[in-house]
Scaffold this motif. Structure first.
Motif, PDB file in Angstrom:
ATOM      1  N   ASN A   1       0.967  -1.113  -0.137  1.00  0.00           N
ATOM      2  CA  ASN A   1       0.041  -0.023  -0.094  1.00  0.00           C
ATOM      3  C   ASN A   1       0.851   1.093  -0.183  1.00  0.00           C
ATOM      4  O   ASN A   1       1.521   1.504   1.061  1.00  0.00           O
ATOM      5  CB  ASN A   1      -0.857  -0.035   1.296  1.00  0.00           C
ATOM      6  CG  ASN A   1      -1.779   1.091   1.519  1.00  0.00           C
ATOM      7  OD1 ASN A   1      -1.798   1.952   0.484  1.00  0.00           O
ATOM      8  ND2 ASN A   1      -2.182   1.519   2.472  1.00  0.00           N
TER       9      ASN A   1
ATOM     10  N   LYS B   1       0.153   4.138  -0.277  1.00  0.00           N
ATOM     11  CA  LYS B   1      -0.484   5.534   0.441  1.00  0.00           C
ATOM     12  C   LYS B   1      -0.332   6.653  -0.426  1.00  0.00           C
ATOM     13  O   LYS B   1      -0.207   6.601  -1.745  1.00  0.00           O
ATOM     14  CB  LYS B   1      -0.001   5.825   1.814  1.00  0.00           C
ATOM     15  CG  LYS B   1      -0.085   4.216   2.740  1.00  0.00           C
ATOM     16  CD  LYS B   1       0.202   4.494   4.428  1.00  0.00           C
ATOM     17  CE  LYS B   1       0.103   3.350   5.027  1.00  0.00           C
ATOM     18  NZ  LYS B   1       0.169   3.597   6.099  1.00  0.00           N
TER      19      LYS B   1
ATOM     20  N   HIS C   1      -9.667   0.470   4.862  1.00  0.00           N
ATOM     21  CA  HIS C   1      -8.276   0.679   5.317  1.00  0.00           C
ATOM     22  C   HIS C   1      -8.329   1.568   6.778  1.00  0.00           C
ATOM     23  O   HIS C   1      -9.265   2.714   6.707  1.00  0.00           O
ATOM     24  CB  HIS C   1      -7.124   1.347   4.557  1.00  0.00           C
ATOM     25  CG  HIS C   1      -5.753   1.446   5.097  1.00  0.00           C
ATOM     26  ND1 HIS C   1      -5.375   2.502   6.064  1.00  0.00           N
ATOM     27  CD2 HIS C   1      -4.936   0.568   5.079  1.00  0.00           C
ATOM     28  CE1 HIS C   1      -4.160   2.194   6.282  1.00  0.00           C
ATOM     29  NE2 HIS C   1      -3.953   1.009   5.688  1.00  0.00           N
TER      30      HIS C   1
ATOM     31  N   GLU D   1      -6.953   4.119   7.768  1.00  0.00           N
ATOM     32  CA  GLU D   1      -6.551   5.435   7.551  1.00  0.00           C
ATOM     33  C   GLU D   1      -7.951   6.090   7.006  1.00  0.00           C
ATOM     34  O   GLU D   1      -8.463   7.313   7.141  1.00  0.00           O
ATOM     35  CB  GLU D   1      -5.592   5.741   6.761  1.00  0.00           C
ATOM     36  CG  GLU D   1      -4.351   5.474   7.748  1.00  0.00           C
ATOM     37  CD  GLU D   1      -3.055   5.373   7.062  1.00  0.00           C
ATOM     38  OE1 GLU D   1      -2.915   5.453   5.952  1.00  0.00           O
ATOM     39  OE2 GLU D   1      -2.214   4.670   7.531  1.00  0.00           O
TER      40      GLU D   1
ATOM     41  N   GLU E   1      -5.677  -5.675  10.155  1.00  0.00           N
ATOM     42  CA  GLU E   1      -4.513  -4.572  10.606  1.00  0.00           C
ATOM     43  C   GLU E   1      -4.814  -4.152  11.779  1.00  0.00           C
ATOM     44  O   GLU E   1      -5.740  -3.078  11.772  1.00  0.00           O
ATOM     45  CB  GLU E   1      -4.566  -3.491   9.239  1.00  0.00           C
ATOM     46  CG  GLU E   1      -4.070  -4.120   7.894  1.00  0.00           C
ATOM     47  CD  GLU E   1      -3.708  -3.292   7.055  1.00  0.00           C
ATOM     48  OE1 GLU E   1      -2.420  -3.274   6.870  1.00  0.00           O
ATOM     49  OE2 GLU E   1      -4.073  -2.142   7.113  1.00  0.00           O
TER      50      GLU E   1
ATOM     51  N   ILE F   1      -0.126   0.010  12.810  1.00  0.00           N
ATOM     52  CA  ILE F   1       0.090   0.444  11.602  1.00  0.00           C
ATOM     53  C   ILE F   1       0.871   1.886  11.588  1.00  0.00           C
ATOM     54  O   ILE F   1       0.618   2.765  12.226  1.00  0.00           O
ATOM     55  CB  ILE F   1      -1.188   0.971  11.084  1.00  0.00           C
ATOM     56  CG1 ILE F   1      -2.023  -0.353  10.434  1.00  0.00           C
ATOM     57  CG2 ILE F   1      -1.034   1.776   9.292  1.00  0.00           C
ATOM     58  CD1 ILE F   1      -3.454  -0.157   9.976  1.00  0.00           C
TER      59      ILE F   1
ATOM     60  N   VAL G   1       4.962  -4.426   8.962  1.00  0.00           N
ATOM     61  CA  VAL G   1       5.662  -5.690   8.777  1.00  0.00           C
ATOM     62  C   VAL G   1       6.939  -5.326   8.064  1.00  0.00           C
ATOM     63  O   VAL G   1       6.983  -4.318   7.392  1.00  0.00           O
ATOM     64  CB  VAL G   1       4.648  -6.492   7.729  1.00  0.00           C
ATOM     65  CG1 VAL G   1       5.723  -7.674   7.147  1.00  0.00           C
ATOM     66  CG2 VAL G   1       3.545  -7.094   8.568  1.00  0.00           C
TER      67      VAL G   1
ATOM     68  N   ILE H   1       1.305  -4.415   3.195  1.00  0.00           N
ATOM     69  CA  ILE H   1       2.614  -3.850   3.684  1.00  0.00           C
ATOM     70  C   ILE H   1       2.566  -2.064   3.421  1.00  0.00           C
ATOM     71  O   ILE H   1       2.221  -1.984   2.089  1.00  0.00           O
ATOM     72  CB  ILE H   1       3.688  -4.487   2.973  1.00  0.00           C
ATOM     73  CG1 ILE H   1       3.580  -5.748   2.999  1.00  0.00           C
ATOM     74  CG2 ILE H   1       5.178  -3.789   3.390  1.00  0.00           C
ATOM     75  CD1 ILE H   1       3.768  -6.578   4.117  1.00  0.00           C
TER      76      ILE H   1
HETATM   77  C1  PEP Z   1      -0.843  -0.270   5.896  1.00  0.00           C
HETATM   78  O1  PEP Z   1      -0.896   1.068   5.438  1.00  0.00           O
HETATM   79  O2  PEP Z   1      -1.729  -1.081   5.531  1.00  0.00           O
HETATM   80  C2  PEP Z   1       0.271  -0.549   6.700  1.00  0.00           C
HETATM   81  C3  PEP Z   1       0.215  -2.110   7.267  1.00  0.00           C
HETATM   82  O3  PEP Z   1       1.254   0.192   6.984  1.00  0.00           O
HETATM   83  P1  PEP Z   1       2.766  -0.074   7.846  1.00  0.00           P
HETATM   84  O4  PEP Z   1       3.441  -1.321   7.214  1.00  0.00           O
HETATM   85  O5  PEP Z   1       3.687   1.251   7.345  1.00  0.00           O
HETATM   86  O6  PEP Z   1       2.465  -0.343   9.356  1.00  0.00           O
END
Ligand code: PEP
Length: 252
Positions: free
Chosen positions: A9, A11, A96, A98, A168, A173, A215, A234
């Protein structure tokens, strides 16, 4: 046997030239990869077209990070499932944390998005997870059960096969705090049981449930080797070809 999935991801990162650089790096690293792991990248909308072009002939699949639940209309700034499909997008991240927290998306809206996505042939990467407060108040199982039940409400069996679930925990996160493999496995096991109760044993056995939340190459292998963890979603570690490749390799 469920095929493992590693999805990135991006973002709100990577402009056009950075997109070209990252995809070129990934393609090079994955050139001899024999696709025993399904690799997906989800760049921002502005990079979808160039990503599709660059991914031709590669093992990497293309996803988006969000969509609207209507086909078209007066929704300034929004993108529809149909539009994504017309650019050759295969997956879409929905729900998600966010989107839930910053953009106030609730289970009902996420359910509309899930149903719209599958109706046009997009495969949702459907995210659920509890906040730190919910975990500390022993609400984890209640929260994810509600998110799963409401988010997948009214979905047909035909479309259920196209869903990838991503667990998640919100507190993990982008924080550098990862759920321990046993914490994550406990929730994944519970989710698979819940899926069995709701949709039957064969869906529970075939549905991929990814873990997401900080991760990285140094913790991915242990997480991905848990019996009910089928790969990862990820964030930070997918923004560099080297670290994303190392995470992908941890799923082999
Ligand atoms: C995500 O945005 O779905 C995520 C898991 O981010 P990060 O790996 O940076 O925690």
């Amino acid at each position: 046997m469920r095929k493992k999935v590693v999805a990135g991801n991006w973002k709100m990162y990577k402009d056009k030239s950075e997109t070209i650089e990252l995809i070129s790096g990934l393609k090079e690293k994955l050139s001899k990869f024999n696709s025993e792991v399904e690799v997906i990248i989800c760049p921002p909308f502005t990079s979808i077209e160039i990503a599709k072009e660059l991914l031709k002939g590669s093992v990497i699949h293309l996803g988006a990070q969000n969509m609207h639940f209507e086909d078209e209309g007066a929704f300034t700034g929004e993108i529809s499932a149909k539009m994504l499909k017309s650019f050759g997008v295969e997956y879409v991240i929905l729900g998600h944390s966010e989107r839930r927290s910053i953009f106030r998306e609730d289970d009902k809206m996420i359910n509309k998005k899930v149903l719209k996505a599958v109706s046009v042939g997009l495969k949702p990467i459907f995210c659920i997870g509890e906040t730190l407060e919910e975990r500390e108040n022993n609400k984890t199982f209640d929260v994810i059960a509600r998110q799963l039940t409401e988010g997948l409400s009214s979905i047909s069996n035909e479309h259920l096969n196209e869903i990838i679930v991503a667990y998640e925990p919100v507190w993990a996160i982008g924080t550098g705090k990862t759920a321990t493999p046993s914490q994550a496995e406990e929730v994944h096991k519970y989710l698979r049981k819940l899926i069995e109760e709701k949709f039957g044993r064969s869906f529970a056995e075939s549905m991929r449930i990814l873990y997401g939340g900080s991760v990285k190459p140094d913790n991915a292998k242990e997480l991905f080797s848990q019996p009910n963890i089928d790969g990862g979603l990820i964030g930070g570690a997918c923004l560099k070809a080297d670290s994303f490749y190392d995470v992908i390799n941890s799923a082999v």
